[in-house]
Motif scaffolding. Structure first.
Motif, PDB file in Angstrom:
ATOM      1  N   GLN A 125     -20.982   4.527   0.849  1.00 14.81           N
ATOM      2  CA  GLN A 125     -20.591   3.305   0.144  1.00 14.81           C
ATOM      3  C   GLN A 125     -20.172   2.224   1.131  1.00 14.81           C
ATOM      4  O   GLN A 125     -19.870   2.505   2.292  1.00 14.81           O
ATOM      5  CB  GLN A 125     -19.425   3.585  -0.816  1.00 14.81           C
ATOM      6  N   VAL A 185     -17.223  -0.313   2.029  1.00 13.09           N
ATOM      7  CA  VAL A 185     -15.783  -0.442   1.805  1.00 13.09           C
ATOM      8  C   VAL A 185     -15.309  -1.771   2.391  1.00 13.09           C
ATOM      9  O   VAL A 185     -16.051  -2.452   3.106  1.00 13.09           O
ATOM     10  CB  VAL A 185     -14.999   0.736   2.417  1.00 13.09           C
ATOM     11  N   ASN A 231      -8.635  -3.486   4.587  1.00 15.08           N
ATOM     12  CA  ASN A 231      -7.492  -3.848   3.745  1.00 15.08           C
ATOM     13  C   ASN A 231      -7.031  -5.292   3.966  1.00 15.08           C
ATOM     14  O   ASN A 231      -6.430  -5.909   3.081  1.00 15.08           O
ATOM     15  CB  ASN A 231      -6.334  -2.878   3.979  1.00 15.08           C
ATOM     16  N   PHE A 253     -11.816   1.906 -12.320  1.00 12.73           N
ATOM     17  CA  PHE A 253     -11.674   2.972 -11.344  1.00 12.73           C
ATOM     18  C   PHE A 253     -12.624   4.102 -11.710  1.00 12.73           C
ATOM     19  O   PHE A 253     -13.302   4.046 -12.741  1.00 12.73           O
ATOM     20  CB  PHE A 253     -10.218   3.460 -11.291  1.00 12.73           C
ATOM     21  N   TYR A 254     -12.695   5.129 -10.886  1.00 11.18           N
ATOM     22  CA  TYR A 254     -13.664   6.210 -11.086  1.00 11.18           C
ATOM     23  C   TYR A 254     -13.262   7.084 -12.261  1.00 11.18           C
ATOM     24  O   TYR A 254     -12.130   7.565 -12.343  1.00 11.18           O
ATOM     25  CB  TYR A 254     -13.749   7.054  -9.812  1.00 11.18           C
ATOM     26  N   HIS A 295     -13.156   0.495  -2.556  1.00  7.90           N
ATOM     27  CA  HIS A 295     -12.180   1.151  -1.697  1.00  7.90           C
ATOM     28  C   HIS A 295     -11.782   0.237  -0.550  1.00  7.90           C
ATOM     29  O   HIS A 295     -12.625  -0.446   0.041  1.00  7.90           O
ATOM     30  CB  HIS A 295     -12.743   2.460  -1.137  1.00  7.90           C
ATOM     31  N   ASN A 325      -7.772   5.774   6.353  1.00  9.89           N
ATOM     32  CA  ASN A 325      -7.887   6.376   5.030  1.00  9.89           C
ATOM     33  C   ASN A 325      -8.376   5.328   4.034  1.00  9.89           C
ATOM     34  O   ASN A 325      -8.247   4.125   4.256  1.00  9.89           O
ATOM     35  CB  ASN A 325      -6.533   6.941   4.567  1.00  9.89           C
ATOM     36  N   LEU A 326      -8.939   5.816   2.906  1.00 15.72           N
ATOM     37  CA  LEU A 326      -9.430   4.930   1.853  1.00 15.72           C
ATOM     38  C   LEU A 326      -8.455   4.917   0.682  1.00 15.72           C
ATOM     39  O   LEU A 326      -8.003   5.970   0.229  1.00 15.72           O
ATOM     40  CB  LEU A 326     -10.804   5.384   1.359  1.00 15.72           C
ATOM     41  N   HIS A 327      -8.130   3.728   0.205  1.00 14.37           N
ATOM     42  CA  HIS A 327      -7.313   3.576  -0.988  1.00 14.37           C
ATOM     43  C   HIS A 327      -8.102   2.787  -2.027  1.00 14.37           C
ATOM     44  O   HIS A 327      -8.668   1.743  -1.708  1.00 14.37           O
ATOM     45  CB  HIS A 327      -6.007   2.834  -0.671  1.00 14.37           C
ATOM     46  N   GLU A 328      -8.117   3.292  -3.253  1.00 13.54           N
ATOM     47  CA  GLU A 328      -8.804   2.584  -4.329  1.00 13.54           C
ATOM     48  C   GLU A 328      -8.090   1.252  -4.591  1.00 13.54           C
ATOM     49  O   GLU A 328      -6.863   1.170  -4.539  1.00 13.54           O
ATOM     50  CB  GLU A 328      -8.828   3.462  -5.580  1.00 13.54           C
ATOM     51  N   ARG A 341      -4.875   0.573  -6.657  1.00 11.24           N
ATOM     52  CA  ARG A 341      -3.640   1.192  -6.170  1.00 11.24           C
ATOM     53  C   ARG A 341      -2.861   0.242  -5.264  1.00 11.24           C
ATOM     54  O   ARG A 341      -1.652   0.385  -5.094  1.00 11.24           O
ATOM     55  CB  ARG A 341      -3.960   2.479  -5.404  1.00 11.24           C
TER      56      ARG A 341
END
Length: 438
Positions: free
Chosen positions: A214, A216, A219, A369-370, A382, A389-392, A395
């Protein structure tokens, strides 16, 4: 203009001697360097998109909305090309996928027909089916694609259909933040003259990163993505679901349904609708489909104004001369308690409720969201955090969390208000107006 040597890139493609450039009001310039892309643009199937509006009946609401699927397809290609420029050198990006991405972006709407969604509802067809058929069938598009190998057309079709195993490539063209949406939001905002659809695409492209399955977003780009999500939300409710646009679409739908019903009943049209007959019969070929564009549809609407069937003639006049239906909001309680009585009163004044009393629903899910196991599983956006790290997205963003997973639905009832104010049967018409005003 940049001068490029004619250099082989891969089997079936070469760099153009001179880069081709399209002036574009949204992206300023659209750059074409590949012979393959240039030849696809020149096919008759792609050129047909010049005769299919991007926003269907929206031109009757926003007079500037005359842009086409051709404009948009070039725009999606350009956004994808810019994504690829950003992705170069990143570990999960394979440069061998470049042409697959670009061709899928360019051809993703090749199967759209005139007034696409209304047309599809009436004739129980689907532009995604025709997209695949055009790419894999006996067409100019297929001939150009096969220069890259016999399997290349199928790969392109699989990416557009979202079944290709390369999920990264699929997500670039079709996801909750993709080249398709990033073009149409800005393009539709530009041509309709509204301010809602604008967001900082350049910033989003700069913070996009390719992963194995995917795209991304770093942030640091979260606020630009929030702006994008809210732009989409506003465009749907202020432009795409505008009640005047929906009124025009309702009438368009009823014209096509009436013409089909008359044909199946053996009605003798003054001018035989030869372009529509394969669709009335339910067995159109690719050649039949490609002959239909909005110029052809308008031609028949003009001829049908003179038909002896009063309903078809009236509906065509309404559409062509913008005498649209009025609307009221309604609730489920209204349908349960008033619907049957309203239909009977319409029949009593000589107006067929099947064509002049229409319930219409509009709904949109701006971000989700998923949800595993759902019919349409949406890959969420994400954020790539500083620790890798990945955060949705929802969140981290209170703005997105507030609308995430919330489907908004709009219920309207469309009717011909002008008929209710003409002389004759005033008592029944007054009852109808009282029901509609409650």
């Amino acid at each position: 203009m940049e001068r490029l040597a004619l250099t082989p890139m891969s089997k079936g493609n070469a760099m153009l001697q001179e880069e081709k450039v399209f002036k574009d009001p949204v992206h300023r310039y659209i750059h074409v360097r590949d012979q393959l892309i240039w030849d696809l643009i020149g096919t008759k199937e792609f050129q047909r998109l010049r005769r299919v509006r991007q926003l269907g009946t929206t031109f009757l609401t926003f007079h500037g909305a005359e842009h086409t699927r051709f404009n948009h397809s070039l725009g999606v290609y350009e956004v994808t090309r810019r994504m690829i420029e950003v992705f170069k050198g990143h570990p999960h990006w394979n440069e061998d996928d470049r042409l697959l991405c670009l061709t899928a972006a360019l051809l993703h709407d090749i199967g759209h027909g005139p007034f696409s969604h209304s047309f599809e509802k009436v004739f129980e067809t689907d532009h995604e089916h025709w997209t695949r058929a055009i790419i894999l069938g006996d067409t100019g598009v297929n001939a150009v694609l096969r220069r890259m190998g016999d399997e290349f057309p199928r790969e392109v079709a699989d990416v557009i259909e979202k079944i290709h195993p390369n999920k990264l490539v699929v997500s670039m063209i079709s996801s909750q933040i993709d080249a398709d949406r990033m073009d149409y939001l800005q393009r539709d905002a530009f041509y309709t003259g509204v301010s809602y659809g604008h967001f900082d695409m350049e910033r989003i492209l700069r913070v996009m990163r390719p992963l194995e399955d995917q795209v991304v977003i770093k942030n640091t780009g979260m606020h630009a993505v929030e702006d994008y999500i809210m732009s989409r939300y506003q465009m749907y409710w202020q432009v795409y679901f505008h009640p005047v646009t929906r009124s025009a679409e309702v009438i368009l739908n009823k014209i096509l349904r009436r013409a089909k019903a008359l044909y199946l009943d053996g009605y003798a049209f003054k001018q035989t609708p030869v372009h529509f007959i394969p669709f009335f019969d339910g067995n159109p070929t690719i050649a039949d489909y490609l002959k239909l564009d909005e110029m052809i549809v308008f031609y028949y609407f003009h001829t049908w104004e003179e038909e002896t069937d009063a309903i078809l003639a009236d509906l065509c006049r309404r559409f062509l001369h913008r005498r649209l239906f009025q609307y009221v909001e309604f609730t489920q309680h209204f349908i349960m308690n008033e619907w049957s009585g309203l239909k009977e009163r319409f029949k009593a004044i000589g107006v067929d409720p099947d064509y002049y009393l229409v319930v219409d629903f509009s709904s949109d899910l701006p971000y989700d969201f998923y949800r595993p196991g759902e019919e349409e599983e949406r890959m969420p956006i994400h954020l790539l955090m500083n620790d890798r790290n990945l955060h949705e997205l929802s969140r981290e963003s209170e703005i997105v969390e507030a609308i995430s997973g919330k489907k908004r639905t709009d219920h309207k009832l469309y009717y011909p208000q002008d008929i209710l104010h003409t002389p004759g049967q005033e008592d029944t018409k007054r009852e109808i107006l009282e029901i509609l005003s409650n």
